[in-house]
Scaffold this active site. Structure first.
Site, PDB file in Angstrom:
ATOM      1  NE  ARG A   1     -10.610 -48.142  58.694  1.00 24.18           N
ATOM      2  CZ  ARG A   1      -9.811 -47.364  57.945  1.00 24.18           C
ATOM      3  NH1 ARG A   1      -9.361 -46.225  58.437  1.00 24.18           N
ATOM      4  NH2 ARG A   1      -9.473 -47.721  56.728  1.00 24.18           N
TER       5      ARG A   1
ATOM      6  CE  LYS B   1     -18.496 -55.319  80.713  1.00 23.89           C
ATOM      7  NZ  LYS B   1     -17.269 -54.633  80.565  1.00 23.89           N
TER       8      LYS B   1
ATOM      9  CE1 TYR C   1     -11.917 -56.320  82.820  1.00 19.72           C
ATOM     10  CE2 TYR C   1     -11.176 -55.035  80.935  1.00 19.72           C
ATOM     11  CZ  TYR C   1     -11.683 -56.206  81.462  1.00 19.72           C
ATOM     12  OH  TYR C   1     -11.950 -57.264  80.635  1.00 19.72           O
TER      13      TYR C   1
ATOM     14  CG  ASP D   1     -13.568 -47.214  82.816  1.00 18.77           C
ATOM     15  OD1 ASP D   1     -14.812 -47.258  82.794  1.00 18.77           O
ATOM     16  OD2 ASP D   1     -12.855 -48.127  82.363  1.00 18.77           O
TER      17      ASP D   1
HETATM   18  N1  LCS Z   1     -13.384 -50.574  81.759  1.00 16.53           N
HETATM   19  C1  LCS Z   1     -14.001 -51.253  82.751  1.00 16.53           C
HETATM   20  C2  LCS Z   1     -14.216 -50.572  84.068  1.00 16.53           C
HETATM   21  C3  LCS Z   1     -14.430 -52.543  82.543  1.00 16.53           C
HETATM   22  O1  LCS Z   1     -15.046 -53.177  83.542  1.00 16.53           O
HETATM   23  C4  LCS Z   1     -14.198 -53.170  81.278  1.00 16.53           C
HETATM   24  C5  LCS Z   1     -14.614 -54.562  81.021  1.00 16.53           C
HETATM   25  C6  LCS Z   1     -13.549 -52.419  80.284  1.00 16.53           C
HETATM   26  C7  LCS Z   1     -13.174 -51.126  80.559  1.00 16.53           C
HETATM   27  C8  LCS Z   1     -13.290 -52.997  78.919  1.00 16.53           C
HETATM   28  O2  LCS Z   1     -14.466 -53.067  78.192  1.00 16.53           O
HETATM   29  P1  LCS Z   1     -14.762 -54.120  77.017  1.00 16.53           P
HETATM   30  O3  LCS Z   1     -13.618 -54.029  76.067  1.00 16.53           O
HETATM   31  O4  LCS Z   1     -14.847 -55.484  77.640  1.00 16.53           O
HETATM   32  O5  LCS Z   1     -16.041 -53.644  76.440  1.00 16.53           O
HETATM   33  N2  LCS Z   1     -14.927 -55.280  82.172  1.00 16.53           N
HETATM   34  C9  LCS Z   1     -15.231 -56.534  82.281  1.00 16.53           C
HETATM   35  C10 LCS Z   1     -15.525 -57.152  83.521  1.00 16.53           C
HETATM   36  O6  LCS Z   1     -15.421 -56.638  84.624  1.00 16.53           O
HETATM   37  N3  LCS Z   1     -15.893 -58.395  83.298  1.00 16.53           N
HETATM   38  O7  LCS Z   1     -15.825 -58.705  81.968  1.00 16.53           O
HETATM   39  C11 LCS Z   1     -15.393 -57.546  81.225  1.00 16.53           C
END
Ligand code: LCS
Length: 403
Positions: free
Chosen positions: A59, A209, A112, A184
């Protein structure tokens, strides 16, 4: 001899790893371990006190995760980086680090859906408030700053509307007011945009992504300008909240990252072919894509991004019903949230990624029932266009049947 800076295309493959330290292993070894044994009790004491460097418990640090962190820090031109078990773990850890009760966060008018949810929790439980504002000009940003504002939180392009924010303008205002800037950068990936080089303090990624790119990992990354501050977060909020990445997921990200530049080039060129097609489609009203010369914010896109990336938003005539029928009529393109994968994915933000955002806020973000988000994958563009075309014709037939 002056050390020559490597290109990103080379760094994604080599940065932060010396195979000679690991018996010549070409690929980064997977250290699938929870803990590390000490030579003796005194060594344990020295490691805990910080007197001696070395691993203690996964961790707090892991050699596989370490390579990923070094690599991404370099790709974003940062001083240090931390890896997390999700993008949201990275977002929440950073915001807890930057704020205390009574503080205020200034956000872009779209974010988001789960970041919106997190901000709501912070406001309701901890009195850390926020405002979502349009950041079209420096004056507009400046006007929204309050005495309690501590940071500006930016998505650009904004999920899912693809609206762009001028990062230079945000940084200029933040510098004048002593505010931290968080970007972001999920939609651009470190290959297309580097906010730290423009003057931001922190960059976040949902590494789920483009960074991973293969749809098989949930992960997050945080990169900071200052190594010391990143190390402080590692040993405080990341350690004690515990949202760390697993070594295996870090290993998969290292593998995915190697092809990021070639993937981003292909995502971008495929997307450009698709917008050229969509522009001719009569059932499409508006198209939002950073590198579309018809985009009023194209100049901003060119100033801060290397290419447009793989995400396109567009509105269809006929509202929610037509949008849902369109999605249902596709066969190759998958109806799914997430983005940045080899597979082309399509979703309806109003009822999917941003469904938890109250309707009024959603509409203010520009997310109407007609909006569709397309994450263009790596398939051949002609196959994707054929799929879109046949779905549009099904929607058209259904509309004329009802007329
Ligand atoms: N920031 C952005 C711009 C995102 O699009 C997402 C997830 C996150 C943070 C969070 O990331 P995660 O915890 O899912 O790795 N966006 C998503 C979307 O547009 N569709 O499904 C998940």
């Amino acid at each position: 001899m002056k050390e020559r800076q490597l290109h990103k295309d080379t760094k994604v493959i080599h940065e932060g790893y010396n195979d000679k330290d690991f018996g010549g292993s070409l690929t980064v070894p997977l250290f699938q371990t929870s803990t590390y044994s000490f030579d003796d009790a005194r060594q344990g004491e020295r490691r805990f006190s910080g007197e001696e460097e070395g691993y203690i418990y996964s961790r707090l640090g892991n050699p596989t995760v370490h390579v990923l962190e070094e690599r991404i820090a370099s790709l974003e031109n940062g001083g240090g980086a931390l890896a997390f078990g999700s993008g949201m773990a990275a977002v929440s850890t950073l915001l807890v680090h930057l704020t205390k009760s009574g503080d205020h966060i200034l956000c872009t008018r779209g974010i988001y859906g789960c970041t919106f949810g997190l901000l709501k929790i912070m406001a309701e439980k901890y009195n850390i408030t926020h405002d979502l504002v349009q950041m079209g000009t420096e004056e507009e940003i400046e006007k929204a700053i309050r005495p309690e504002t501590v940071c500006i939180y930016v998505e650009s392009p904004i999920n899912p509307t693809m609206e762009l924010v001028d990062l230079h303008a945000v940084v200029n205002v933040a510098k004048r007011h002593g505010l931290r800037v968080v970007v972001d950068n999920t939609f651009s990936s470190p290959y297309l945009q580097n906010p730290l080089s423009i003057g931001a303090d922190f960059v976040l990624h949902s590494a789920t992504k483009y960074i991973n790119g293969h749809g098989d990992v949930i992960a997050g990354l945080l990169i900071g300008k200052e190594k010391d501050e990143i190390e402080k977060i590692r040993l405080t909020i990341q350690k004690d909240y515990g949202g760390i990445i697993s070594p295996f997921d870090a290993w998969l990200l290292i593998r995915g990252l190697k092809t990021l530049p070639v993937r981003m080039e292909r995502h971008s060129s495929n997307a450009e072919k698709l917008i050229n097609y969509l522009k001719k489609e009569k059932l499409v009203d508006e198209i939002f894509y950073p590198f579309d010369p018809d985009n009023p914010l194209y100049e901003i896109a060119k100033r801060q991004m290397r290419a447009g990336g793989g995400l396109i938003s567009f509105t269809v005539k006929g509202g929610k019903e037509a949008a849902q029928l369109f999605l249902d009529s596709l066969s190759l393109i998958k109806i799914a949230v997430s983005l940045g994968d080899a597979e082309t994915l399509i979703q309806h933000p109003a009822t999917m990624t941003h469904s938890s955002v109250p309707e009024q806020d959603r509409l203010q973000m520009g997310i109407t029932d007609s909006l569709i988000r397309l994450s263009v994958g790596l398939e051949h563009a002609e196959d994707l266009i054929a799929d879109l075309e046949s779905a549009f014709r099904i929607v058209e037939a259904s509309v004329s049947e009802r007329a």
